[in-house]
Design a protein around this motif. Structure first.
Motif, PDB file in Angstrom:
ATOM      1  N   LEU A  15       0.850  -1.186   0.000  1.00 21.98           N
ATOM      2  CA  LEU A  15       0.000   0.000   0.000  1.00 21.98           C
ATOM      3  C   LEU A  15       0.888   1.239   0.000  1.00 21.98           C
ATOM      4  O   LEU A  15       1.821   1.340   0.793  1.00 21.98           O
ATOM      5  CB  LEU A  15      -0.892   0.010   1.249  1.00 21.98           C
ATOM      6  CG  LEU A  15      -1.830   1.219   1.374  1.00 21.98           C
ATOM      7  CD1 LEU A  15      -3.090   1.002   0.555  1.00 21.98           C
ATOM      8  CD2 LEU A  15      -2.188   1.487   2.827  1.00 21.98           C
ATOM      9  N   ALA A  16       0.588   2.154  -0.906  1.00 23.27           N
ATOM     10  CA  ALA A  16       1.334   3.415  -0.919  1.00 23.27           C
ATOM     11  C   ALA A  16       0.484   4.492  -0.279  1.00 23.27           C
ATOM     12  O   ALA A  16      -0.706   4.616  -0.586  1.00 23.27           O
ATOM     13  CB  ALA A  16       1.689   3.811  -2.348  1.00 23.27           C
ATOM     14  N   LEU A  17       1.081   5.239   0.638  1.00 21.90           N
ATOM     15  CA  LEU A  17       0.418   6.401   1.233  1.00 21.90           C
ATOM     16  C   LEU A  17       0.936   7.614   0.497  1.00 21.90           C
ATOM     17  O   LEU A  17       2.105   7.970   0.623  1.00 21.90           O
ATOM     18  CB  LEU A  17       0.777   6.534   2.712  1.00 21.90           C
ATOM     19  CG  LEU A  17       0.101   5.613   3.714  1.00 21.90           C
ATOM     20  CD1 LEU A  17       0.653   5.896   5.106  1.00 21.90           C
ATOM     21  CD2 LEU A  17      -1.393   5.813   3.688  1.00 21.90           C
ATOM     22  N   LEU A  18       0.040   8.232  -0.269  1.00 22.04           N
ATOM     23  CA  LEU A  18       0.469   9.323  -1.142  1.00 22.04           C
ATOM     24  C   LEU A  18      -0.133  10.621  -0.631  1.00 22.04           C
ATOM     25  O   LEU A  18      -1.311  10.661  -0.257  1.00 22.04           O
ATOM     26  CB  LEU A  18      -0.001   9.024  -2.563  1.00 22.04           C
ATOM     27  CG  LEU A  18       0.490   9.904  -3.689  1.00 22.04           C
ATOM     28  CD1 LEU A  18       1.991   9.885  -3.785  1.00 22.04           C
ATOM     29  CD2 LEU A  18      -0.116   9.442  -5.008  1.00 22.04           C
ATOM     30  N   GLY A  19       0.648  11.654  -0.620  1.00 20.32           N
ATOM     31  CA  GLY A  19       0.121  12.945  -0.199  1.00 20.32           C
ATOM     32  C   GLY A  19       1.219  13.982  -0.210  1.00 20.32           C
ATOM     33  O   GLY A  19       2.400  13.641  -0.230  1.00 20.32           O
ATOM     34  N   GLY A  20       0.827  15.240  -0.169  1.00 23.11           N
ATOM     35  CA  GLY A  20       1.794  16.313  -0.131  1.00 23.11           C
ATOM     36  C   GLY A  20       2.405  16.411   1.248  1.00 23.11           C
ATOM     37  O   GLY A  20       2.064  15.641   2.151  1.00 23.11           O
ATOM     38  N   SER A  21       3.332  17.381   1.443  1.00 23.19           N
ATOM     39  CA  SER A  21       3.898  17.541   2.785  1.00 23.19           C
ATOM     40  C   SER A  21       2.808  18.108   3.682  1.00 23.19           C
ATOM     41  O   SER A  21       2.004  18.933   3.272  1.00 23.19           O
ATOM     42  CB  SER A  21       5.114  18.465   2.748  1.00 23.19           C
ATOM     43  OG  SER A  21       4.788  19.655   2.085  1.00 23.19           O
ATOM     44  N   GLY A  22       2.763  17.592   4.901  1.00 21.18           N
ATOM     45  CA  GLY A  22       1.744  18.036   5.837  1.00 21.18           C
ATOM     46  C   GLY A  22       0.418  17.324   5.687  1.00 21.18           C
ATOM     47  O   GLY A  22      -0.570  17.690   6.314  1.00 21.18           O
ATOM     48  N   SER A  23       0.393  16.278   4.844  1.00 21.23           N
ATOM     49  CA  SER A  23      -0.869  15.561   4.668  1.00 21.23           C
ATOM     50  C   SER A  23      -1.088  14.539   5.783  1.00 21.23           C
ATOM     51  O   SER A  23      -2.145  13.957   5.900  1.00 21.23           O
ATOM     52  CB  SER A  23      -0.891  14.863   3.313  1.00 21.23           C
ATOM     53  OG  SER A  23       0.161  13.919   3.250  1.00 21.23           O
ATOM     54  N   GLY A  24      -0.063  14.293   6.603  1.00 19.26           N
ATOM     55  CA  GLY A  24      -0.226  13.378   7.729  1.00 19.26           C
ATOM     56  C   GLY A  24       0.271  11.981   7.455  1.00 19.26           C
ATOM     57  O   GLY A  24       0.143  11.110   8.309  1.00 19.26           O
ATOM     58  N   LYS A  25       0.891  11.761   6.269  1.00 15.74           N
ATOM     59  CA  LYS A  25       1.281  10.385   5.942  1.00 15.74           C
ATOM     60  C   LYS A  25       2.408   9.868   6.837  1.00 15.74           C
ATOM     61  O   LYS A  25       2.343   8.728   7.303  1.00 15.74           O
ATOM     62  CB  LYS A  25       1.661  10.265   4.458  1.00 15.74           C
ATOM     63  CG  LYS A  25       2.678  11.276   3.964  1.00 15.74           C
ATOM     64  CD  LYS A  25       2.630  11.338   2.452  1.00 15.74           C
ATOM     65  CE  LYS A  25       3.830  12.024   1.819  1.00 15.74           C
ATOM     66  NZ  LYS A  25       4.316  13.264   2.411  1.00 15.74           N
ATOM     67  N   SER A  26       3.391  10.717   7.126  1.00 14.44           N
ATOM     68  CA  SER A  26       4.473  10.266   8.008  1.00 14.44           C
ATOM     69  C   SER A  26       3.985  10.124   9.447  1.00 14.44           C
ATOM     70  O   SER A  26       4.423   9.235  10.176  1.00 14.44           O
ATOM     71  CB  SER A  26       5.642  11.244   7.965  1.00 14.44           C
ATOM     72  OG  SER A  26       6.277  11.160   6.709  1.00 14.44           O
ATOM     73  N   THR A  27       3.077  11.009   9.844  1.00 11.56           N
ATOM     74  CA  THR A  27       2.505  10.909  11.192  1.00 11.56           C
ATOM     75  C   THR A  27       1.820   9.563  11.375  1.00 11.56           C
ATOM     76  O   THR A  27       1.941   8.930  12.425  1.00 11.56           O
ATOM     77  CB  THR A  27       1.503  12.052  11.408  1.00 11.56           C
ATOM     78  OG1 THR A  27       2.156  13.291  11.186  1.00 11.56           O
ATOM     79  CG2 THR A  27       0.933  12.015  12.813  1.00 11.56           C
ATOM     80  N   LEU A  28       1.104   9.116  10.351  1.00  8.61           N
ATOM     81  CA  LEU A  28       0.427   7.826  10.440  1.00  8.61           C
ATOM     82  C   LEU A  28       1.441   6.705  10.711  1.00  8.61           C
ATOM     83  O   LEU A  28       1.228   5.864  11.580  1.00  8.61           O
ATOM     84  CB  LEU A  28      -0.344   7.555   9.139  1.00  8.61           C
ATOM     85  CG  LEU A  28      -1.024   6.190   9.053  1.00  8.61           C
ATOM     86  CD1 LEU A  28      -2.034   6.025  10.171  1.00  8.61           C
ATOM     87  CD2 LEU A  28      -1.692   6.008   7.705  1.00  8.61           C
ATOM     88  N   LEU A  29       2.573   6.714   9.981  1.00 14.20           N
ATOM     89  CA  LEU A  29       3.596   5.691  10.207  1.00 14.20           C
ATOM     90  C   LEU A  29       4.115   5.743  11.639  1.00 14.20           C
ATOM     91  O   LEU A  29       4.271   4.714  12.289  1.00 14.20           O
ATOM     92  CB  LEU A  29       4.791   5.888   9.260  1.00 14.20           C
ATOM     93  CG  LEU A  29       4.672   5.496   7.805  1.00 14.20           C
ATOM     94  CD1 LEU A  29       6.048   5.243   7.220  1.00 14.20           C
ATOM     95  CD2 LEU A  29       3.788   4.299   7.611  1.00 14.20           C
ATOM     96  N   ARG A  30       4.363   6.957  12.123  1.00  9.16           N
ATOM     97  CA  ARG A  30       4.932   7.094  13.472  1.00  9.16           C
ATOM     98  C   ARG A  30       3.944   6.667  14.545  1.00  9.16           C
ATOM     99  O   ARG A  30       4.333   6.174  15.597  1.00  9.16           O
ATOM    100  CB  ARG A  30       5.414   8.531  13.700  1.00  9.16           C
ATOM    101  CG  ARG A  30       6.580   8.918  12.776  1.00  9.16           C
ATOM    102  CD  ARG A  30       7.072  10.329  13.015  1.00  9.16           C
ATOM    103  NE  ARG A  30       7.500  10.533  14.385  1.00  9.16           N
ATOM    104  CZ  ARG A  30       8.659  10.111  14.862  1.00  9.16           C
ATOM    105  NH1 ARG A  30       9.492   9.489  14.067  1.00  9.16           N
ATOM    106  NH2 ARG A  30       8.992  10.322  16.116  1.00  9.16           N
TER     107      ARG A  30
END
Lengths: 350, 283
Positions: free
Chosen positions: A34-49
């Motif tokens: 699954l790829a989490l795609l989004g611009g910066s600040g979209s929350g994708k890295s937060t979800l991983l953390r």
């Protein structure tokens, strides 16, 4: 449907006044990429953390194979993570880096040697086992980080921009290797990326995040061909978004363009429609009344595999048009007739 | 030309304030003590040409009399214990500062430096007031039915004073290094199954060893030559190099011997400095 590998329900995370995740719902299926795609600040890295346990959510739940992750510290979560910076331990050799997770499990020495050897062989780095990370090239470091997070055979691997630090030439090949490794291990991969081409090429499904919410989730072709929202349409493939009122005959009057949709639409409502630049054709003669428009070429840029033309319409709007190579490009300022098939038009919901 | 201009000030500084005094010190060490101002006979005289009239007596005394050797060993031991105690105290402090909320870090660092803003001697005076036989600490101990104990002029008072004075020198390099560390390494370790203590022992601590080495050295070097604190707080038998040197210089007015002592201390401090530098580079 079988049990989700990871189920995220109403996940919310605030950093001060900023809302990083806003009630996110998402499912990762067993063995999928699954790829989490989004611009910066979209929350994708937060979800991983949050899934890895480095941050605590303000609301919502995360279930890994049905088990609630709340309250579990990072070291107790059966989730692997590959960091964007790779986070290789600089004071340890490649072998000790990869063996680190196995040693924490108390695996027997011989077994550690065997599994680390296997893991390094998988990415062709057996000869580098005795080196320190700073003696490796960027691509080699990336592979060490990858097998380090895989050697404990996690059911779920989180990858934070795993290809972002690589040269463009290396990125494509490494991406394909990444997917081959995912197929071999059968682990579920969740890859954060801001690169739409990477997501389209590698993922089984793409989840597009916008401002901490899920904009759309589905197989790459579905997202590309049938985007649900303006954001997805623009983010994936930079589609033109045209907007207008639906007339009595079902066509949409969007400024200078009359759009005849394949399925029609309810008269009276306002509708946004996506139209991909590569579906628009240059026509000889006058443009058709519906699904065509005339305009003036404002600017044109060479892109190697074709031309990207910016066409100004009589109502002041601009259309992005992808022109194939071969034909001589029109000169800026010239009048063009454009047309597109009805199937190229996709009605957007938001 | 421009490079020379840029290098000139530091070069002049080094020549005038490091090399020249060292040379003079070396000359005095080889001179013979004698009456007059300054109280020595220059080792090189001018009689139609340079003529040697120095002596190796001071260096000989230094080696022959165990009093001086003992002072050196005691100084090195005191400096070592002081530096080790400072490191043990400073590491958790630095870790706490680095782990504090960003808005708290600067105030906490300033608190560490706060003692520097008041005079050094008044602070030692405060320790004397606390520790002397009729002081506050003994007052409290007497109320509890213990003592009075002899606290002042003891090794305890000496190390209290030394650690008090040198602790900031150990906290600063450690806090700087720990603040700059890459915390994703610790997250990676935790993600690979390491419990918090294991993360600290296998990642945080080994990666901070160079900073710990420089913190140790920053305390060890000045502590080895310390004069005031042993004089004011330490036991009378603690004849450290600093005190011995002061005595030779001001009381015995034996400048050549004092100069020889100073040179010997410099030479003794070189090996630990080089050793720690190498340790720091390897880690």
């Amino acid at each position: 449907m079988n049990l989700a590998l990871l189920a995220v329900r109403g996940l919310t995370k605030r950093f001060g006044a900023a809302l990083a995740l806003d009630g996110l719902d998402l499912e990762v299926r067993p063995g999928e990429f699954l790829a989490l795609l989004g611009g910066s600040g979209s929350g994708k890295s937060t979800l991983l953390r949050l899934v890895a346990g480095f941050e605590v959510p303000d609301a919502g739940r995360m279930l890994l194979e049905g088990r609630d992750l709340a309250g579990l510290p990072p070291h107790a979560r059966p989730v692997g993570m590959m960091f964007q910076s790779y986070a290789l331990f600089p004071h340890l050799t490649v072998f000790d880096n990869v063996a680190y997770g196995l040693r924490r499990e108390g695996t027997a020495r011989a077994e550690i040697g065997r599994r680390v050897g296997e893991a390094l062989a998988m990415v062709g780095l057996e000869a580098m086992a005795g080196r320190k990370p700073q003696q490796l090239s960027g691509g080699q470091r990336q592979r060490v980080a990858l097998v380090r997070s895989l050697v404990k055979r996690p059911r779920l691997l989180l990858l934070d921009e795993p290809l972002a630090a690589l040269d463009a030439g290396l990125r494509e090949r490494t991406g394909l290797e990444l997917r081959a490794l995912q197929r071999r291990t059968g682990a579920g991969f969740v890859m954060v990326t801001h690169d739409q081409a990477e997501a389209l090429a590698l993922a089984d499904r793409i989840a597009v995040l916008e401002a901490g919410r899920l904009a759309q989730c589905g197989p790459p072709a579905e997202l590309y061909e049938r985007p649900a929202t303006r954001f997805v349409a623009r983010f994936l493939g930079a589609a033109n978004v045209l907007e207008g009122k639906v007339r009595a005959d079902g066509a949409v009057e969007a400024g200078a363009c009359r759009l005849a949709l394949p399925h029609g639409a309810a008269p009276g409502e306002t509708l946004a429609v996506a139209l991909r630049p590569e579906r628009i054709r240059l026509l000889p003669g006058a443009p058709p009344v519906a699904n065509g428009v005339g305009g003036v070429l404002r600017d044109i840029a060479y892109r190697g595999d074709g031309w990207m033309a910016l066409v100004a319409l009589p109502d002041g709007a601009e259309l992005r048009v992808a022109l194939p190579v071969g034909a001589a490009p029109p000169d800026p300022g010239s009048h063009l007739a454009l047309g597109w098939p009805a199937e190229a038009l996709v009605a957007l919901h938001a | 030309m421009r490079r020379l201009l840029i290098l000139l000030p530091p070069l002049a500084w080094l020549l005038l304030l490091v090399a020249a005094p060292l040379l003079i010190l070396g000359l005095i060490a080889f001179a013979e003590a004698g009456p007059g101002v300054p109280p020595f006979i220059p080792p090189v005289a001018w009689a139609g040409g340079p003529a040697w009239q120095g002596s190796l007596e001071s260096l000989g005394t230094l080696i022959a009399d165990p009093y001086y050797l003992e002072a050196f060993l005691r100084s090195l031991l005191t400096a070592f214990v002081t530096a080790a105690l400072c490191l043990l105290l400073a590491y958790p402090m630095a870790l706490g500062i680095a782990g504090a909320r960003p808005s708290w870090r600067l105030p906490l660092l300033l608190l560490v430096l706060l003692p520097f803003w008041t005079g050094f001697l008044p602070r030692l005076g405060a320790w004397i007031g606390l520790l002397r036989d009729g002081g506050w600490v003994n007052g409290v101990l007497c109320l509890a039915g213990i003592g009075p104990l002899r606290l002042l002029y003891s090794d305890l008072a000496l190390y209290l004073g030394m650690v008090h004075a040198y602790l900031p020198f150990a906290v600063l390099p450690l806090a700087t290094a720990l603040l700059r560390r890459d915390t994703s390494l610790e997250e990676a370790a935790a993600d690979l199954g390491a419990k918090p203590l294991t993360v600290f022992g296998s990642v945080t601590l080994p990666l901070s060893l160079p900073a710990a080495a420089s913190a140790f050295l920053l305390v060890f070097i000045p502590a080895a030559g310390e004069f005031v604190i042993p004089e004011l707080l330490g036991p009378p038998e603690a004849q450290l190099v600093g005190r011995v040197l002061w005595g030779e210089f001001f009381q015995n007015r034996d400048w050549p011997l004092a100069a020889a002592l100073a040179l010997a201390l410099l030479l003794l401090l070189l090996p630990p400095i080089l050793l720690f530098q190498r340790l720091g580079r390897r880690a």
